[in-house]
Scaffold this active site. Structure first.
Site, PDB file in Angstrom:
ATOM      1  CB  SER A 168     -53.275 -26.096 -29.993  1.00  0.00           C
ATOM      2  OG  SER A 168     -52.164 -26.800 -30.508  1.00  0.00           O
ATOM      3  CE1 TYR A 193     -56.321 -28.832 -33.860  1.00  0.00           C
ATOM      4  CE2 TYR A 193     -54.045 -28.078 -33.681  1.00  0.00           C
ATOM      5  CZ  TYR A 193     -55.178 -28.643 -33.109  1.00  0.00           C
ATOM      6  OH  TYR A 193     -55.160 -29.002 -31.773  1.00  0.00           O
TER       7      TYR A 193
HETATM    8  N1  LIG Z   1     -53.832 -34.296 -28.333  1.00  0.00           N
HETATM    9  C1  LIG Z   1     -53.060 -33.282 -28.651  1.00  0.00           C
HETATM   10  O1  LIG Z   1     -51.873 -33.442 -28.949  1.00  0.00           O
HETATM   11  C2  LIG Z   1     -53.611 -31.876 -28.602  1.00  0.00           C
HETATM   12  C3  LIG Z   1     -52.690 -30.819 -28.586  1.00  0.00           C
HETATM   13  C4  LIG Z   1     -53.179 -29.507 -28.547  1.00  0.00           C
HETATM   14  C5  LIG Z   1     -54.551 -29.284 -28.515  1.00  0.00           C
HETATM   15  N2  LIG Z   1     -55.415 -30.335 -28.540  1.00  0.00           N
HETATM   16  C6  LIG Z   1     -56.835 -30.012 -28.494  1.00  0.00           C
HETATM   17  O2  LIG Z   1     -57.420 -30.688 -27.418  1.00  0.00           O
HETATM   18  C7  LIG Z   1     -58.820 -30.864 -27.666  1.00  0.00           C
HETATM   19  C8  LIG Z   1     -59.193 -32.299 -27.385  1.00  0.00           C
HETATM   20  O3  LIG Z   1     -58.533 -33.129 -28.330  1.00  0.00           O
HETATM   21  P1  LIG Z   1     -58.046 -34.615 -27.959  1.00  0.00           P
HETATM   22  O4  LIG Z   1     -56.595 -34.655 -28.104  1.00  0.00           O
HETATM   23  O5  LIG Z   1     -58.671 -35.045 -26.690  1.00  0.00           O
HETATM   24  O6  LIG Z   1     -58.660 -35.396 -29.213  1.00  0.00           O
HETATM   25  P2  LIG Z   1     -59.763 -36.553 -29.288  1.00  0.00           P
HETATM   26  O7  LIG Z   1     -60.026 -36.749 -30.732  1.00  0.00           O
HETATM   27  O8  LIG Z   1     -59.328 -37.691 -28.452  1.00  0.00           O
HETATM   28  O9  LIG Z   1     -61.042 -35.911 -28.575  1.00  0.00           O
HETATM   29  C9  LIG Z   1     -61.820 -34.926 -29.189  1.00  0.00           C
HETATM   30  C10 LIG Z   1     -63.261 -35.123 -28.760  1.00  0.00           C
HETATM   31  O10 LIG Z   1     -64.055 -34.085 -29.340  1.00  0.00           O
HETATM   32  C11 LIG Z   1     -65.253 -34.678 -29.865  1.00  0.00           C
HETATM   33  N3  LIG Z   1     -65.803 -33.853 -30.938  1.00  0.00           N
HETATM   34  C12 LIG Z   1     -65.236 -33.591 -32.144  1.00  0.00           C
HETATM   35  N4  LIG Z   1     -66.060 -32.838 -32.871  1.00  0.00           N
HETATM   36  C13 LIG Z   1     -67.170 -32.599 -32.116  1.00  0.00           C
HETATM   37  C14 LIG Z   1     -68.374 -31.896 -32.329  1.00  0.00           C
HETATM   38  N5  LIG Z   1     -68.635 -31.265 -33.499  1.00  0.00           N
HETATM   39  N6  LIG Z   1     -69.305 -31.856 -31.330  1.00  0.00           N
HETATM   40  C15 LIG Z   1     -69.066 -32.497 -30.164  1.00  0.00           C
HETATM   41  N7  LIG Z   1     -67.947 -33.206 -29.908  1.00  0.00           N
HETATM   42  C16 LIG Z   1     -67.016 -33.250 -30.881  1.00  0.00           C
HETATM   43  C17 LIG Z   1     -64.804 -36.055 -30.335  1.00  0.00           C
HETATM   44  O11 LIG Z   1     -65.910 -36.938 -30.494  1.00  0.00           O
HETATM   45  C18 LIG Z   1     -63.845 -36.454 -29.237  1.00  0.00           C
HETATM   46  O12 LIG Z   1     -64.507 -37.101 -28.171  1.00  0.00           O
HETATM   47  C19 LIG Z   1     -59.043 -30.414 -29.105  1.00  0.00           C
HETATM   48  O13 LIG Z   1     -59.566 -29.098 -29.118  1.00  0.00           O
HETATM   49  C20 LIG Z   1     -57.654 -30.451 -29.688  1.00  0.00           C
HETATM   50  O14 LIG Z   1     -57.519 -29.593 -30.792  1.00  0.00           O
HETATM   51  C21 LIG Z   1     -54.980 -31.615 -28.575  1.00  0.00           C
END
Ligand SMILES: NC(=O)c1ccc[n+]([C@@H]2O[C@H](COP(=O)([O-])OP(=O)(O)OC[C@H]3O[C@@H](n4cnc5c(N)ncnc54)[C@H](O)[C@@H]3O)[C@@H](O)[C@H]2O)c1
Length: 262
Positions: free
Chosen positions: A141, A154
């Site tokens: 991130s 985080y």
């Molecule tokens: N959306 C943003 O702004 C953003 C920015 C930077 C990084 N990220 C990173 O991107 C990645 C995806 O996040 P997102 O934005 O798609 O969020 P999201 O919540 O839409 O998706 C996350 C997914 O991970 C799954 N998950 C969570 N814990 C789990 C576990 N223990 N085992 C298996 N699956 C699990 C959830 O069920 C969900 O489907 C994450 O690592 C997040 O930190 C997101």
């Protein structure tokens, strides 16, 4: 069809960035194992199969070694190889100052975001080394690069993801395996709206507007923009890139004041 004949495993694939990347891999010809703890991934995989793609779903909690071993085994049983691995599942934790953070929330964030990534690498890399080829993208991130007041667990977890990425990239580079990270900025998924809502509940004035103002492009990224970077890093076009992180953040880390000084 950059991934014709290839096998991709994507964690956190039931929603958000993982779902979009699974779709992207499938539409570029890959056979895809979607992994998530949320059984909603079954329907997401079925929707991709209905488009004619070879996609399966495996329920797994990425913090449990037995579940991780089982999803790796499921991909090998189905298709005999893993060429691309998007090690992506993550959670955001709670928005509050460090001195108010609950120990249990810290443990949960580190368990999913760091141990989950570690276990994925621990179980997928031996497969890729034996193949003599493979590409991994870990989801860090922009919080992996800079601090963020109110999000210390985080931030700590995402900086650890970059440490894992760089260290292990050096371990497998001579065996045909590349390991990189992406650093998304705020991106249109459930997670960013959860952070906005938590900040608003703590009294922040219009956090969505403030977050956007700190991004030179003036908007959140789209999941498809993260997918494009993930597919690039997994593709032959990135054959010389390992141990790197790629920011996809609308200029946020390059220019943290956004457009405020223009
Ligand atoms: N959306 C943003 O702004 C953003 C920015 C930077 C990084 N990220 C990173 O991107 C990645 C995806 O996040 P997102 O934005 O798609 O969020 P999201 O919540 O839409 O998706 C996350 C997914 O991970 C799954 N998950 C969570 N814990 C789990 C576990 N223990 N085992 C298996 N699956 C699990 C959830 O069920 C969900 O489907 C994450 O690592 C997040 O930190 C997101």
């Amino acid at each position: 069809m950059r991934f014709e004949g290839r096998v991709a495993v994507v964690t956190g694939a039931a929603h958000g960035l993982g779902l979009d990347a699974a779709r992207g891999f499938a539409r570029e010809g890959a056979r895809v194992l979607m992994v998530d703890r949320d059984p909603a991934g079954h329907e997401a995989a079925a929707a991709l199969r209905a488009e004619g793609h070879d996609v399966r779903f495996r329920a797994a909690d990425v913090t449990r070694a037995a579940d991780v071993a089982a999803y790796v085994e499921a991909a090998l049983e189905a298709w005999g190889a893993i060429h691309c691995f998007f090690n992506n599942a993550g959670i955001e934790g709670e928005v509050k100052p460090l001195v108010e953070q609950e120990e249990a929330v810290f443990d949960a964030v580190l368990a999913v975001n760091v141990k989950g990534v570690f276990l994925g690498l621990r179980h997928v890399l031996p497969v890729m080394r034996a193949q003599g080829q493979g590409a991994v993208v870990n989801t860090a991130s922009t919080a992996g690069l800079v601090g963020s007041a109110g999000l210390s667990p985080y931030v700590a977890s995402k900086q650890a993801v970059l440490g894992l990425t760089k260290s292990v990239a050096g371990e497998v580079a001579r065996e045909g395996v590349r390991v990189n990270a992406i650093c998304p900025g705020p991106t249109e998924t459930r997670m960013i709206h959860s952070l906005e809502e938590q900040a608003a509940r703590r009294g922040a004035n219009d956090p969505a507007e403030r977050y956007r103002a700190a991004i030179p492009m003036g908007r959140y990224c789209l999941p498809s923009e993260i997918t494009a970077a993930v597919l690039f890093l997994c593709s032959e076009a990135a054959s010389g890139i390992t141990g790197a992180h790629l920011q996809v953040d609308g200029g946020r880390t390059a220019c943290p004041m956004g457009s405020a000084m223009r």
